[in-house]
Design a protein around this motif. Structure first.
Motif, short mmCIF file in Angstrom:
data_model
loop_
_atom_site.label_atom_id
_atom_site.label_comp_id
_atom_site.label_asym_id
_atom_site.label_seq_id
_atom_site.Cartn_x
_atom_site.Cartn_y
_atom_site.Cartn_z
N THR A 75 0.85 -1.20 0.00
CA THR A 75 0.00 0.00 0.00
C THR A 75 0.88 1.25 0.00
N GLY A 76 0.34 2.34 -0.49
CA GLY A 76 1.11 3.58 -0.54
C GLY A 76 2.33 3.44 -1.42
N ALA A 77 2.20 2.70 -2.53
CA ALA A 77 3.37 2.35 -3.36
C ALA A 77 3.69 3.40 -4.42
N ALA A 130 -1.31 12.87 17.22
CA ALA A 130 -2.11 11.93 16.43
C ALA A 130 -1.19 10.93 15.72
N TYR A 131 -0.11 11.46 15.14
CA TYR A 131 0.83 10.59 14.43
C TYR A 131 1.49 9.61 15.42
N CYS A 132 1.97 10.14 16.55
CA CYS A 132 2.63 9.28 17.55
C CYS A 132 1.66 8.20 18.04
N ALA A 156 -5.87 1.50 -7.79
CA ALA A 156 -6.13 2.42 -6.69
C ALA A 156 -6.71 1.64 -5.51
N LEU A 157 -6.21 1.89 -4.33
CA LEU A 157 -6.77 1.28 -3.11
C LEU A 157 -6.61 2.29 -1.97
N ASP A 158 -7.74 2.83 -1.54
CA ASP A 158 -7.75 3.70 -0.37
C ASP A 158 -7.79 2.80 0.86
N VAL A 159 -6.73 2.82 1.66
CA VAL A 159 -6.62 1.85 2.76
C VAL A 159 -7.71 2.02 3.82
N ASN A 205 4.09 -4.27 8.90
CA ASN A 205 3.42 -3.00 9.16
C ASN A 205 4.43 -1.91 9.43
N LEU A 206 4.13 -0.71 8.91
CA LEU A 206 5.03 0.42 9.09
C LEU A 206 4.62 1.24 10.31
N SER A 207 5.48 1.23 11.32
CA SER A 207 5.32 2.15 12.44
C SER A 207 6.29 3.30 12.21
N SER A 208 6.86 3.84 13.25
CA SER A 208 7.78 4.97 13.14
C SER A 208 8.51 5.12 14.46
N ALA A 209 9.69 5.74 14.41
CA ALA A 209 10.37 6.10 15.67
C ALA A 209 9.44 6.96 16.52
N THR A 234 11.88 11.14 2.05
CA THR A 234 10.72 10.92 1.17
C THR A 234 9.91 12.23 1.13
N PRO A 235 8.95 12.29 0.19
CA PRO A 235 8.12 13.51 0.10
C PRO A 235 7.30 13.80 1.35
N MET A 236 7.16 12.79 2.23
CA MET A 236 6.36 13.00 3.44
C MET A 236 6.80 14.24 4.22
N SER A 266 4.97 6.28 -3.83
CA SER A 266 5.98 7.23 -3.36
C SER A 266 6.86 6.60 -2.30
N GLY A 267 8.01 7.21 -2.07
CA GLY A 267 8.83 6.92 -0.90
C GLY A 267 9.12 5.45 -0.63
N ILE A 268 8.88 5.06 0.61
CA ILE A 268 9.23 3.71 1.08
C ILE A 268 8.42 2.64 0.34
N GLY A 269 7.15 2.90 0.11
CA GLY A 269 6.28 1.92 -0.56
C GLY A 269 6.76 1.63 -1.98
N LYS A 270 7.10 2.68 -2.69
CA LYS A 270 7.57 2.51 -4.07
C LYS A 270 8.90 1.73 -4.09
P1 NAD Z 1 5.18 9.18 1.28
O1 NAD Z 1 4.35 10.38 1.59
O2 NAD Z 1 6.35 9.31 0.37
O3 NAD Z 1 4.26 8.00 0.72
C1 NAD Z 1 3.07 7.64 1.37
C2 NAD Z 1 2.10 7.12 0.33
O4 NAD Z 1 0.89 6.74 1.00
C3 NAD Z 1 1.72 8.18 -0.73
O5 NAD Z 1 1.94 7.68 -2.03
C4 NAD Z 1 0.25 8.43 -0.45
O6 NAD Z 1 -0.51 8.73 -1.63
C5 NAD Z 1 -0.18 7.12 0.16
N1 NAD Z 1 -1.43 7.24 0.91
C6 NAD Z 1 -1.82 8.24 1.76
N2 NAD Z 1 -3.06 8.01 2.19
C7 NAD Z 1 -3.47 6.86 1.61
C8 NAD Z 1 -4.68 6.11 1.66
N3 NAD Z 1 -5.73 6.51 2.37
N4 NAD Z 1 -4.75 4.96 0.94
C9 NAD Z 1 -3.70 4.55 0.19
N5 NAD Z 1 -2.55 5.22 0.09
C10 NAD Z 1 -2.44 6.37 0.79
O7 NAD Z 1 5.61 8.62 2.71
P2 NAD Z 1 6.79 7.64 3.17
O8 NAD Z 1 7.75 8.48 3.89
O9 NAD Z 1 7.21 6.74 2.10
O10 NAD Z 1 5.99 6.83 4.31
C11 NAD Z 1 5.61 5.47 4.18
C12 NAD Z 1 5.30 4.92 5.56
O11 NAD Z 1 6.48 4.99 6.37
C13 NAD Z 1 4.22 5.70 6.31
O12 NAD Z 1 3.41 4.81 7.03
C14 NAD Z 1 5.02 6.56 7.25
O13 NAD Z 1 4.30 6.95 8.40
C15 NAD Z 1 6.18 5.64 7.58
N6 NAD Z 1 7.36 6.38 8.06
C16 NAD Z 1 8.00 7.29 7.28
C17 NAD Z 1 9.09 7.98 7.80
C18 NAD Z 1 9.84 9.02 7.01
O14 NAD Z 1 10.73 9.66 7.58
N7 NAD Z 1 9.56 9.24 5.74
C19 NAD Z 1 9.53 7.70 9.09
C20 NAD Z 1 8.86 6.75 9.85
C21 NAD Z 1 7.78 6.08 9.32
#
Ligand code: NAD
Length: 264
Positions: A15-17, A157-159, A64-67, A142-146, A195-197, A19-23
Motif C-alpha cells: 500500500t502507498g506504493a 495523532a501521528y505518535c 487504486a486502493l484507499d486503505v 506493518n510500518l510504524s515509526s520512531a 521521502t516527500p512525506m 511514493s517513498g518507502i512503498g515505491k
Molecule cells: P510518502 O508520503 O512518500 O508515501 C506515502 C504514500 O501513501 C503516498 O503515495 C500516499 O498517496 C499514500 N497514501 C496516503 N493516504 C493513503 C490512503 N488513504 N490509501 C492509500 N494510500 C495512501 O511517505 P513515506 O515516507 O514513504 O511513508 C511510508 C510509511 O512509512 C508511512 O506509514 C510513514 O508513516 C512511515 N514512516 C515514514 C518515515 C519518514 O521519515 N519518511 C519515518 C517513519 C515512518
C-alpha cells in the motif's frame, strides 16, 4: 520460466506504493522475484511504476486502493486472488504525517490520521489473513515509526497511531501463531527517511524560511541523527524484504528499527 530471488514466486501487495518507502519496497520485492500489486490512492502513479517493473520482466499490477475503505480492500484482494492465486506478503505502508497542537486539532483531523495510519493497517490485515490462509501462510509487515516509540510535541495523532501499530502487530502475530496460520506479523520502525512525506508537512515551509532554504532544512534535521543523514527509502525496503522472505521464518511479533541510531 521460474524466477530466482529472495522472494521468488511470492505474491505481494504494497500500500502507498506511489511514493517513498512503498515505491522502493515494491521495486525491491519485484527485483527479488515477487509478483507485486502496487496500490495507492492514485492509481495512475502506481501504474507507471508497475509498467517500469514489467519492462524489467518482473510481474506487477497496479490499482487504486484507499486503505481506509473496507470495500476497496475486499475488491483489491479479490483482484489479486483472481490474477495470481492469492497472497503471500502484505506491506501495510500507506501513511500520513500530521503535526498540530492538540488544542488546535479538530476531531476530523485526528480521525483522518487514525483512519489512514491505524484503521488502514487493521483493514489490510483483516482482509489479507483469509487470502494468506488459502496459500498456506504469509508475512505481514506493518510500518510504524520512531515517533511510535519516542514522542514529539505537536505530533500526538501521528505518535498515537504509530505506537498503536506496534502493539496491534504483536497481538496479530500471537493470534496467527495461536491459530497455526503460518502467518508472521512484524513491524518496521523507520526513523527519518528522505521521502516527500517531510515536505508535505505544514511546518516544512516555516523550517525552510528559518534555516535559509530546502537543503539547509534537510541538513538541520539530519544533524539531530547520530549517523548525520536521512535513510534512503531502499534502506527501509531491505528490512521489509527480509521480513517478507523465508530468511525471517522464525521472526514474528518483532520490530526492526532503522533509524541511524536516533532511538539509541
Ligand atoms: P510518502 O508520503 O512518500 O508515501 C506515502 C504514500 O501513501 C503516498 O503515495 C500516499 O498517496 C499514500 N497514501 C496516503 N493516504 C493513503 C490512503 N488513504 N490509501 C492509500 N494510500 C495512501 O511517505 P513515506 O515516507 O514513504 O511513508 C511510508 C510509511 O512509512 C508511512 O506509514 C510513514 O508513516 C512511515 N514512516 C515514514 C518515515 C519518514 O521519515 N519518511 C519515518 C517513519 C515512518
Amino acid at each position: 520460466m521460474s524466477k530466482s530471488g529472495r522472494v521468488a514466486g511470492k505474491i505481494a501487495l504494497v500500500t502507498g506504493a506511489a511514493s517513498g518507502i512503498g515505491k522502493a519496497t515494491a521495486q525491491l520485492l519485484a527485483k527479488e522475484g515477487a509478483k507485486v500489486a502496487l496500490t495507492d490512492l492514485d492509481g495512475e502513479k502506481v501504474a507507471t511504476t508497475a509498467k517500469e517493473i514489467a519492462d524489467t520482466e518482473n510481474e506487477a499490477i497496479a490499482f487504486a486502493l484507499d486503505v481506509t475503505s473496507a470495500a476497496a480492500w475486499e475488491s483489491g484482494i479479490e483482484k489479486i486472488c483472481q490474477t495470481w492465486n492469492c497472497l503471500d506478503i502484505l506491506v501495510n505502508n500507506a501513511g500520513i504525517s500530521f503535526a498540530k497542537p492538540v488544542t488546535e486539532m479538530s476531531l476530523t483531523e485526528w480521525r483522518q490520521v487514525i483512519a489512514i495510519n491505524l484503521d488502514g493497517v487493521f483493514l489490510g490485515t483483516k482482509s489479507a489473513i483469509p487470502a494468506m490462509r488459502k496459500t498456506g501462510g504469509g508475512s505481514i509487515i506493518n510500518l510504524s515509526s520512531a515517533s511510535g516509540i519516542k514522542a514529539s510535541a505537536n505530533a500526538s495523532a501521528y505518535c498515537a497511531s504509530k505506537a498503536a501499530v506496534r502493539l496491534f502487530s504483536q497481538a496479530i502475530a500471537l493470534e496467527c501463531a495461536q491459530n497455526n496460520d503460518n502467518i508472521r506479523v512484524n513491524t518496521v520502525v523507520p526513523g527519518a527517511v528522505a521521502t516527500p512525506m517531510w515536505k508535505n508537512q505544514a511546518w516544512w515551509a516555516d523550517l525552510e524560511a528559518k534555516v535559509g532554504g530546502e537543503s539547509q532544512a534537510w541538513e538541520s534535521i539530519a544533524a539531530t541523527i547520530p549517523l548525520k543523514r536521512f535513510a534512503q527509502p531502499e534502506e527501509v525496503g531491505l528490512a521489509i524484504l527480509y521480513l517478507a522472505s523465508d530468511e525471517s521464518s522464525y521472526v514474528t511479533g518483532a520490530e526492526i528499527v532503522i533509524d541511524g541510531g536516533y532511538l539509541a
